[in-house]
Each structure stands twice: as structure tokens, then as C-alpha cells.
Design an enzyme around this catalytic site. Structure first.
Site, mmCIF file in Angstrom:
data_model
loop_
_atom_site.group_PDB
_atom_site.id
_atom_site.type_symbol
_atom_site.label_atom_id
_atom_site.label_comp_id
_atom_site.label_asym_id
_atom_site.label_seq_id
_atom_site.Cartn_x
_atom_site.Cartn_y
_atom_site.Cartn_z
ATOM 1 N N ASP A 51 -23.466 42.756 59.669
ATOM 2 C CA ASP A 51 -22.579 43.599 58.881
ATOM 3 C C ASP A 51 -22.105 42.757 57.886
ATOM 4 O OD1 ASP A 51 -22.558 45.034 60.907
ATOM 5 O OD2 ASP A 51 -20.458 45.449 61.470
ATOM 6 N N CYS A 90 -26.337 48.453 63.812
ATOM 7 C CA CYS A 90 -26.979 47.562 64.579
ATOM 8 C C CYS A 90 -28.173 47.693 65.139
ATOM 9 C CB CYS A 90 -26.027 46.746 65.385
ATOM 10 S SG CYS A 90 -24.658 46.105 64.497
ATOM 11 N N LYS A 147 -27.084 37.659 68.916
ATOM 12 C CA LYS A 147 -26.931 38.857 69.400
ATOM 13 C C LYS A 147 -28.432 39.678 69.428
ATOM 14 C CE LYS A 147 -24.886 43.161 67.557
ATOM 15 N NZ LYS A 147 -23.703 43.672 66.870
ATOM 16 N N HIS A 149 -28.783 43.304 71.231
ATOM 17 C CA HIS A 149 -28.409 44.818 71.001
ATOM 18 C C HIS A 149 -29.561 45.582 70.939
ATOM 19 C CE1 HIS A 149 -25.181 47.268 69.147
ATOM 20 N NE2 HIS A 149 -25.408 47.757 70.534
ATOM 21 N N HIS A 253 -19.266 40.718 62.022
ATOM 22 C CA HIS A 253 -19.117 41.843 62.652
ATOM 23 C C HIS A 253 -17.787 41.774 63.139
ATOM 24 C CE1 HIS A 253 -19.063 44.959 65.479
ATOM 25 N NE2 HIS A 253 -20.079 45.403 65.320
ATOM 26 N N ASP A 305 -28.120 42.596 59.256
ATOM 27 C CA ASP A 305 -28.653 43.915 59.742
ATOM 28 C C ASP A 305 -28.305 45.272 59.315
ATOM 29 O OD1 ASP A 305 -25.970 43.909 60.457
ATOM 30 O OD2 ASP A 305 -26.183 44.541 62.616
ATOM 31 N N ASN A 306 -27.080 45.191 58.365
ATOM 32 C CA ASN A 306 -26.635 46.373 57.763
ATOM 33 C C ASN A 306 -25.348 45.736 56.923
ATOM 34 O OD1 ASN A 306 -25.686 47.044 61.024
ATOM 35 N ND2 ASN A 306 -24.014 46.799 59.652
ATOM 36 N N LYS A 326 -21.909 50.332 55.724
ATOM 37 C CA LYS A 326 -22.570 50.519 57.071
ATOM 38 C C LYS A 326 -22.391 51.576 57.567
ATOM 39 C CE LYS A 326 -21.581 49.056 61.975
ATOM 40 N NZ LYS A 326 -20.938 47.713 62.574
HETATM 41 MG MG MG Z 1 -24.321 45.331 62.374
#
Ligand code: MG
Length: 483
Positions: A51, A90, A147, A149, A253, A305-306, A326
Site C-alpha cells: 500500500d 493485495c 506477507k 496473501h 498497510h 503491491d498497490n 488502492k
Molecule cells: Mg496492498
């Protein structure tokens, strides 16, 4: 004095005059050359933030977050200004990085649930070939810290997807909430009114080593520090290489946590403390690479990731001049601050060509000398020529999916939006009969719709989309089953 001819001193070994012996010598020579080739395959370290927005690093223009180590990486390496995550949230984003395929293909993008949750039944299918599995074929040691996920059930964990080693949390750090929500604002109340009181025990997130839970709830205050230390330890153990380390920080995040040494130290508040601690960890990794003599043979990639999670207000980041964040298919949702570093391997400079996390699998595979899987469609391209400074990026398009639906497409400088929707504001979805069209090179903030003036460009984009959709094979939705 009599001149001597140095060549007279060279004697051809009698061995080489015999055919069988000569053949043996040639095979030995070939083995030595292959050995040298093997040792010259680069090591890879991917540091993946969670994030982090396009505008959240010093080198990408943040005025009050200090990131001297990432800034140095960008100065010595390549700063990419048009680099995209595979999705705007994510789980699908990570699936894209791991497989080099748009997450809709692997069933890891869903319009029912946007990500995996602690009660989700599934994860990344075994039929997918991951980046770790690719590099393993070339003899790489493969480690992951942070992480994941992509499925927390045992069969979906990193050690069952090509990684020799795993230490980290299996899903997001805001999951397994233990504190009841009390206001009409629901989830969003956490990041504003009650923020100051949050502690790691408000989230019962497990910390895992391999397939075992080693701490629950994870002490989130120290995770960034421990991830960095663990990654460094693992790299030192595998310094003879080649190795691949995927270090996926679960911050910034929300909820935000920083170690004591960083808490309250940045001018940007806790969010800045968190980013500066990640940057400090990067500095420690670069220092270790120097100490171990790995600098000339290691590529480090940093990206996120975003985009920033905007409804979390002051607890979230910023996409800088990019629109939205995001969860959305505006540029702020998927364009990420990205750096490739590797002295002697990467030509320094600012790269304005397009790239994506989808490209890491083909790029690393090519550098490691492993062919990419030929039995499936890959969406990634080999960025090697750009990294070496002797070619343009082969990536000319980007497909922006929200869940399993295609919302927008970029072709060269042009981006067409077929559907627009704010990342997290309800009732904002709009379908466009005539897509919105922006020139994101001239207008990176997507402010001026030029669709009326360019029906020709829209026609080309529509044709490309029709071909893309005709070739789309989707595995079943892995995110929808819960409970
Ligand atoms: Mg993320």
C-alpha cells in the site's frame, strides 16, 4: 646475443595429439565454462512494500519522508516512472507478480471478494508456475520473508509454491480483528477516531515459520525490523548463490506499527516513521551485500503491491500527482514507485518506458537462463534490454482489472477507461459507452478526457481488447469461497 622465440617454449601436450584424450580435455573445458556461466547468474532480491503510494518516497517527490537508501538505489540504478502492479489490491497483485500472469487467469481475482481472508478456503492453484519455482529450476535457493496473501492453508503456503524458506504473516496485518467496531463508520473508524489506542493485540495475526505458527498475535511493532534481520541472515547463509529473496513487508498497510527506534522520528508522522524504517532496512541489506562481496552480482528491485489506501486518511499514503489510490484502476491504484538496482548489471538512469511486476518472472527467468513455461499465456515481458541499457521495454500495453472485470487499458501513452469507480467509495461505478481517453504521458493525473478528438485511437484499443478477451482463459474464482 641470440634472440629466442617465446613460441618455441610452448609444447603441445602429447595428450592433445590423441583423439580420445583431446575429447576429454574439451569436455573438461566446457564444464569449466558452464561452471563460470552458472556462477554469473545474478542473485535476485525483491523488496515489496504494501500500500505504498507513488508519491511516498523521497526520490519520487515526497517532501517530508526521508528515504536516503532508496534514493541512493535510484541514483545508482534505474528509477522507473511507468511501472505497474498487476492489480490494485493485495491478493491479485501478488498473484500477478508470482506467476507473470494477469490474476484473472489464475482465478486469483474476484468480483465477490477482492482479496483472501482468514476464512477463505483456497489460494494460488498448484497448476500455476511461480517465480520461485522458475528460479529453482536454475538451482537458486529461494527464500521468502513477509506477507504472502496467496492462501494461508498449508497447501497454498510459500513452501508449497517453490520457496525453500518462509518467515512471515500469511495475510494482511489488519485481519483477525479482536476489537469490536462501534460506530456507523464501521471498519474506517479504526484509522481515524480510535487510531491512537490501537495495539498489536487488536489483531490476532499469526506469524509463521515454514508451515508452523510461531507467534500469535504477531508483535507488529517489531515486524519490519525482524523481517529485515531474517532476510539478511538467510542471504548470508546462501551467499554462495545463486539465491532469490522475496522480502514482502506488510507495511505501510494499516495498522501502522514501527519499532521504538523509529516511532515519532519522522516529520510525516507514524506513516513516515514506518516508511523510513523500511528504507533503513534497505540500507542494511545493501551494506550486507557489500560486506559479502555480492554487489556486482545481485539485482535488487523495490516496488509496491498497490497504491495508497485513501479512506484511511492520515494513516494512508499518497499517489503524488496520480489520480485516486488502492482499489481503483486510476493510475494511483496501480502505478508504483519502482527501482531496479544492480551495479555492473543495470545501466543507471530514469526509465519512462512501461514495466510491470508481471514482467519480473520472464525477466528473471531470462537472466537465470530458464525458459518460461510454454504451455500457458504469460502477460509479462523480458525487461532485460532496458535493464542493460540497450533496448526499449517490450511492454506497450497494460490491462487494468478490478476483480474479474476489465476496467481500463493503456496502449502506449493512451489509456482508455471502459468503467470507472473510486477505490472505496460506494455508488461511484460508471460504465462508459464511449470510453474516457487520457494521454497519461502528457496528462499523468488523468484530468483531460480526449476521447472525442481521438475515435481512431479508441478503435485500435477496442480491437486490442476484443483480441485480449477472445484469448482469455480463466481458472475458477479462488477467492469467493469463505466461512
Ligand atoms: Mg496492498
Amino acid at each position: 646475443m641470440k634472440a629466442t622465440n617465446p613460441l618455441q617454449k610452448i609444447r603441445i601436450p602429447t595428450c592433445l595429439t590423441r583423439p580420445l584424450c583431446f575429447l576429454g580435455m574439451m569436455l573438461l573445458l566446457q564444464a569449466v565454462m558452464l561452471g563460470q556461466q552458472g556462477s554469473s547468474t545474478p542473485n535476485f532480491i525483491v523488496v515489496f512494500a504494501d500500500d505504498l503510494g507513488y508519491g511516498d518516497l523521497g526520490v519520487f517527490g515526497h517532501p517530508t519522508i526521508r528515504t536516503p537508501n532508496l534514493d541512493r538505489m535510484a541514483a545508482q540504478g534505474q528509477k522507473w516512472t511507468n511501472f505497474y502492479a498487476a492489480a490494485s489490491v493485495c491478493t491479485p497483485s501478488r498473484a500477478g507478480l508470482m506467476t507473470g500472469r494477469l490474476p484473472v487467469r489464475s482465478g486469483m481475482a474476484s468480483s465477490v471478494n477482492r482479496v483472501l481472508f482468514p476464512d477463505s478456503h483456497h489460494g494460488l492453484p498448484q497448476s500455476e508456475v511461480t517465480l520461485a519455482e522458475q528460479l529453482r529450476k536454475a538451482g537458486y535457493a529461494t527464500g521468502m520473508v513477509g506477507k504472502w496473501h496467496l492462501g494461508h492453508q498449508e497447501q497454498y503456503l510459500p513452501t508449497n509454491h517453490g520457496f525453500d524458506y518462509y518467515f512471515g504473516i500469511p495475510y494482511s496485518n489488519d485481519m483477525d480483528r479482536t476489537r469490536p467496531l462501534t460506530s456507523a463508520r464501521g471498519y474506517w473508524e479504526l484509522w481515524t477516531r480510535e487510531w491512537d489506542n490501537l495495539t498489536p493485540t487488536d489483531f490476532n495475526v499469526p506469524l509463521m515459520r515454514g508451515t508452523e505458527i510461531v507467534e500469535r498475535p504477531a508483535d507488529q511493532n517489531t515486524l519490519t525490523r525482524r523481517y529485515t534481520e531474517d532476510a539478511i541472515r538467510w542471504i548470508r547463509e546462501h551467499k554462495d548463490g545463486p539465491f532469490f529473496m522475496y522480502l514482502a513487508h506488510n507495511l505501510p498497510h494499516v495498522p501502522l506499527f514501527a519499532s521504538e527506534a523509529f516511532r515519532g522520528t519522522s516529520r510525516r508522522g507514524l506513516y513516515g516513521d514506518v516508511v523510513e524504517e523500511i528504507d533503513h532496512g534497505i540500507g542494511l541489506i545493501l551494506k550486507m551485500l557489500e560486506e559479502e562481496g555480492l554487489v556486482g552480482n545481485t539485482i535488487v528491485v523495490f516496488t509496491s503491491d498497490n497504491g495508497p489506501w485513501l479512506p484511511t486518511e492520515i494513516s494512508g499514503g499518497t499517489a503524488g500527482m496520480l489520480r485516486e489510490g488502492k482499489g481503483s484502476t486510476w493510475e494511483g491504484g496501480m502505478r508504483e514507485p519502482t527501482i531496479f538496482w544492480g551495479p555492473r548489471l543495470i545501466q543507471p538512469g530514469v526509465v519512462m518506458d512501461m514495466g510491470s511486476t508481471l514482467d519480473l518472472l520472464p525477466t528473471f527467468s531470462s537472466l537465470a537462463g530458464v525458459p518460461v513455461p510454454g504451455d500457458r499465456i504469460l502477460d509479462g515481458t523480458d525487461l532485460g534490454p532496458v535493464l542493460r541499457g540497450n533496448g526499449q521495454s517490450p511492454r506497450k500495453t497494460m490491462f487494468y482489472y478490478r476483480g474479474s472485470e476489465l476496467y481500463a487499458v493503456r496502449m502506449g501513452p493512451y489509456k482508455a477507461h471502459f468503467i470507472t469507480e473510486a477505490g472505496y467509495r460506494p455508488n461511484t461505478r460508471q460504465e462508459h459507452q464511449v470510453p474516457l481517453l487520457f494521454n497519461v504521458e502528457e496528462d499523468p493525473s488523468e484530468r483531460f478526457d480526449i476521447s472525442e478528438a481521438h475515435p481512431d485511437i479508441l478503435a485500435v484499443i477496442r480491437k486490442m481488447v476484443a483480441e485480449h478477451q477472445a484469448n482469455m482463459v480463466r481458472l475458477p474464482d479462488q477467492l469467493k469461497d469463505r466461512g
